[in-house]
Scaffold this motif. Structure first.
Motif, PDB file in Angstrom:
ATOM      1  N   VAL A  20      31.007  73.225  65.131  1.00  0.00           N
ATOM      2  CA  VAL A  20      30.759  72.012  64.356  1.00  0.00           C
ATOM      3  C   VAL A  20      30.663  72.347  62.874  1.00  0.00           C
ATOM      4  O   VAL A  20      31.266  71.680  62.027  1.00  0.00           O
ATOM      5  N   ASN A  21      29.918  73.406  62.556  1.00  0.00           N
ATOM      6  CA  ASN A  21      29.746  73.795  61.153  1.00  0.00           C
ATOM      7  C   ASN A  21      31.058  74.242  60.541  1.00  0.00           C
ATOM      8  O   ASN A  21      31.343  73.934  59.382  1.00  0.00           O
ATOM      9  N   LYS A  22      31.880  74.949  61.314  1.00  0.00           N
ATOM     10  CA  LYS A  22      33.173  75.408  60.817  1.00  0.00           C
ATOM     11  C   LYS A  22      34.062  74.207  60.484  1.00  0.00           C
ATOM     12  O   LYS A  22      34.721  74.178  59.439  1.00  0.00           O
ATOM     13  N   ALA A  23      34.062  73.213  61.356  1.00  0.00           N
ATOM     14  CA  ALA A  23      34.854  72.012  61.116  1.00  0.00           C
ATOM     15  C   ALA A  23      34.352  71.274  59.880  1.00  0.00           C
ATOM     16  O   ALA A  23      35.140  70.769  59.070  1.00  0.00           O
ATOM     17  N   ARG A  24      33.045  71.224  59.716  1.00  0.00           N
ATOM     18  CA  ARG A  24      32.449  70.520  58.580  1.00  0.00           C
ATOM     19  C   ARG A  24      32.825  71.199  57.259  1.00  0.00           C
ATOM     20  O   ARG A  24      33.220  70.536  56.300  1.00  0.00           O
ATOM     21  N   VAL A  25      32.725  72.524  57.215  1.00  0.00           N
ATOM     22  CA  VAL A  25      33.068  73.271  55.999  1.00  0.00           C
ATOM     23  C   VAL A  25      34.560  73.135  55.701  1.00  0.00           C
ATOM     24  O   VAL A  25      34.973  72.975  54.550  1.00  0.00           O
ATOM     25  N   SER A  26      35.380  73.161  56.747  1.00  0.00           N
ATOM     26  CA  SER A  26      36.821  73.021  56.573  1.00  0.00           C
ATOM     27  C   SER A  26      37.154  71.655  55.975  1.00  0.00           C
ATOM     28  O   SER A  26      37.991  71.553  55.067  1.00  0.00           O
ATOM     29  N   ARG A  27      36.491  70.617  56.461  1.00  0.00           N
ATOM     30  CA  ARG A  27      36.711  69.264  55.942  1.00  0.00           C
ATOM     31  C   ARG A  27      36.317  69.191  54.464  1.00  0.00           C
ATOM     32  O   ARG A  27      37.047  68.606  53.654  1.00  0.00           O
ATOM     33  N   ILE A  28      35.207  69.798  54.113  1.00  0.00           N
ATOM     34  CA  ILE A  28      34.752  69.794  52.720  1.00  0.00           C
ATOM     35  C   ILE A  28      35.764  70.513  51.840  1.00  0.00           C
ATOM     36  O   ILE A  28      36.123  70.038  50.765  1.00  0.00           O
ATOM     37  N   ARG A  29      36.253  71.665  52.313  1.00  0.00           N
ATOM     38  CA  ARG A  29      37.236  72.428  51.539  1.00  0.00           C
ATOM     39  C   ARG A  29      38.496  71.606  51.302  1.00  0.00           C
ATOM     40  O   ARG A  29      39.093  71.669  50.226  1.00  0.00           O
ATOM     41  N   THR A  30      38.899  70.837  52.307  1.00  0.00           N
ATOM     42  CA  THR A  30      40.086  70.000  52.170  1.00  0.00           C
ATOM     43  C   THR A  30      39.892  68.972  51.060  1.00  0.00           C
ATOM     44  O   THR A  30      40.781  68.768  50.233  1.00  0.00           O
ATOM     45  N   PHE A  31      38.735  68.327  51.046  1.00  0.00           N
ATOM     46  CA  PHE A  31      38.457  67.335  50.010  1.00  0.00           C
ATOM     47  C   PHE A  31      38.442  67.980  48.623  1.00  0.00           C
ATOM     48  O   PHE A  31      38.960  67.413  47.663  1.00  0.00           O
ATOM     49  N   ALA A  50      39.752  61.194  43.932  1.00  0.00           N
ATOM     50  CA  ALA A  50      39.571  62.359  44.800  1.00  0.00           C
ATOM     51  C   ALA A  50      38.177  62.947  44.605  1.00  0.00           C
ATOM     52  O   ALA A  50      37.536  63.366  45.576  1.00  0.00           O
ATOM     53  N   LEU A  51      37.698  62.974  43.375  1.00  0.00           N
ATOM     54  CA  LEU A  51      36.345  63.471  43.112  1.00  0.00           C
ATOM     55  C   LEU A  51      35.313  62.553  43.761  1.00  0.00           C
ATOM     56  O   LEU A  51      34.352  63.025  44.370  1.00  0.00           O
ATOM     57  N   ALA A  52      35.532  61.244  43.648  1.00  0.00           N
ATOM     58  CA  ALA A  52      34.604  60.280  44.247  1.00  0.00           C
ATOM     59  C   ALA A  52      34.571  60.416  45.771  1.00  0.00           C
ATOM     60  O   ALA A  52      33.538  60.169  46.399  1.00  0.00           O
ATOM     61  N   ALA A  53      35.688  60.831  46.361  1.00  0.00           N
ATOM     62  CA  ALA A  53      35.725  61.036  47.816  1.00  0.00           C
ATOM     63  C   ALA A  53      35.108  62.383  48.200  1.00  0.00           C
ATOM     64  O   ALA A  53      34.490  62.511  49.262  1.00  0.00           O
ATOM     65  N   ALA A  54      35.256  63.384  47.346  1.00  0.00           N
ATOM     66  CA  ALA A  54      34.765  64.730  47.657  1.00  0.00           C
ATOM     67  C   ALA A  54      33.244  64.829  47.526  1.00  0.00           C
ATOM     68  O   ALA A  54      32.598  65.543  48.300  1.00  0.00           O
ATOM     69  N   GLN A  55      32.674  64.122  46.557  1.00  0.00           N
ATOM     70  CA  GLN A  55      31.233  64.240  46.301  1.00  0.00           C
ATOM     71  C   GLN A  55      30.363  63.937  47.518  1.00  0.00           C
ATOM     72  O   GLN A  55      29.517  64.754  47.883  1.00  0.00           O
ATOM     73  N   PRO A  56      30.550  62.802  48.190  1.00  0.00           N
ATOM     74  CA  PRO A  56      29.680  62.546  49.342  1.00  0.00           C
ATOM     75  C   PRO A  56      29.904  63.529  50.484  1.00  0.00           C
ATOM     76  O   PRO A  56      28.964  63.871  51.204  1.00  0.00           O
ATOM     77  N   GLU A  57      31.141  64.006  50.644  1.00  0.00           N
ATOM     78  CA  GLU A  57      31.403  65.005  51.682  1.00  0.00           C
ATOM     79  C   GLU A  57      30.641  66.290  51.395  1.00  0.00           C
ATOM     80  O   GLU A  57      30.059  66.899  52.297  1.00  0.00           O
ATOM     81  N   MET A  58      30.652  66.693  50.139  1.00  0.00           N
ATOM     82  CA  MET A  58      29.949  67.919  49.759  1.00  0.00           C
ATOM     83  C   MET A  58      28.444  67.759  49.932  1.00  0.00           C
ATOM     84  O   MET A  58      27.767  68.654  50.458  1.00  0.00           O
ATOM     85  N   MET A  59      27.915  66.612  49.541  1.00  0.00           N
ATOM     86  CA  MET A  59      26.480  66.377  49.685  1.00  0.00           C
ATOM     87  C   MET A  59      26.080  66.275  51.156  1.00  0.00           C
ATOM     88  O   MET A  59      24.979  66.667  51.540  1.00  0.00           O
ATOM     89  N   ARG A  60      26.988  65.761  51.982  1.00  0.00           N
ATOM     90  CA  ARG A  60      26.721  65.713  53.420  1.00  0.00           C
ATOM     91  C   ARG A  60      26.612  67.129  53.972  1.00  0.00           C
ATOM     92  O   ARG A  60      25.804  67.403  54.868  1.00  0.00           O
ATOM     93  N   GLY A  61      27.431  68.036  53.444  1.00  0.00           N
ATOM     94  CA  GLY A  61      27.348  69.437  53.851  1.00  0.00           C
ATOM     95  C   GLY A  61      25.992  70.042  53.511  1.00  0.00           C
ATOM     96  O   GLY A  61      25.459  70.854  54.267  1.00  0.00           O
ATOM     97  N   VAL A  62      25.425  69.619  52.384  1.00  0.00           N
ATOM     98  CA  VAL A  62      24.091  70.087  52.004  1.00  0.00           C
ATOM     99  C   VAL A  62      23.060  69.552  52.985  1.00  0.00           C
ATOM    100  O   VAL A  62      22.225  70.295  53.495  1.00  0.00           O
ATOM    101  N   SER A  63      23.135  68.261  53.276  1.00  0.00           N
ATOM    102  CA  SER A  63      22.128  67.656  54.153  1.00  0.00           C
ATOM    103  C   SER A  63      22.222  68.195  55.576  1.00  0.00           C
ATOM    104  O   SER A  63      21.217  68.252  56.285  1.00  0.00           O
ATOM    105  N   LYS A  64      23.411  68.619  55.991  1.00  0.00           N
ATOM    106  CA  LYS A  64      23.581  69.177  57.326  1.00  0.00           C
ATOM    107  C   LYS A  64      23.282  70.674  57.374  1.00  0.00           C
ATOM    108  O   LYS A  64      23.282  71.276  58.432  1.00  0.00           O
TER     109      LYS A  64
END
Length: 93
Positions: A20-31, A50-64
């Motif tokens: 799950v974590n690997k998939a999450r990090v991969s998704r963040i890297r894509t953004f 693209a920045l507006a889409a990447a920001q919440p994904e990155m912050m979600r990675g922090v919260s997870k």
């Protein structure tokens, strides 16, 4: 090798969480890569989107718990700085 039922369960659970974590990090890297490529292309509107889409994904990675908050803050700051530079570039030229 695991000697107890609980140790065996932890091995199974750790493997699932790692997937799950690997998939999450991969998704963040894509953004992030998408944002970097649009910044490199010089398209301000696409870069901002693209920045507006990447920001919440990155912050979600922090919260997870898959990324450190300071790492994400630094990366977002640098991306935002590059987008801001795109805004300023046409005004100077």
């Amino acid at each position: 090798m695991a000697n107890t039922p609980q140790a065996e369960k932890r091995i199974r659970r750790n493997a699932r969480r790692a997937e799950v974590n690997k998939a999450r990090v991969s998704r963040i890297r894509t953004f992030v890569k998408r944002a970097e490529s649009t910044i490199g292309a010089g398209d301000l509107a696409a870069a901002a989107a693209a920045l507006a889409a990447a920001q919440p994904e990155m912050m979600r990675g922090v919260s997870k718990g898959v990324l450190h908050k300071n790492t994400v803050a630094r990366k977002i700051s640098r991306l935002a700085k590059r987008v801001k530079a795109l805004e300023a570039a046409p005004a100077q030229g």
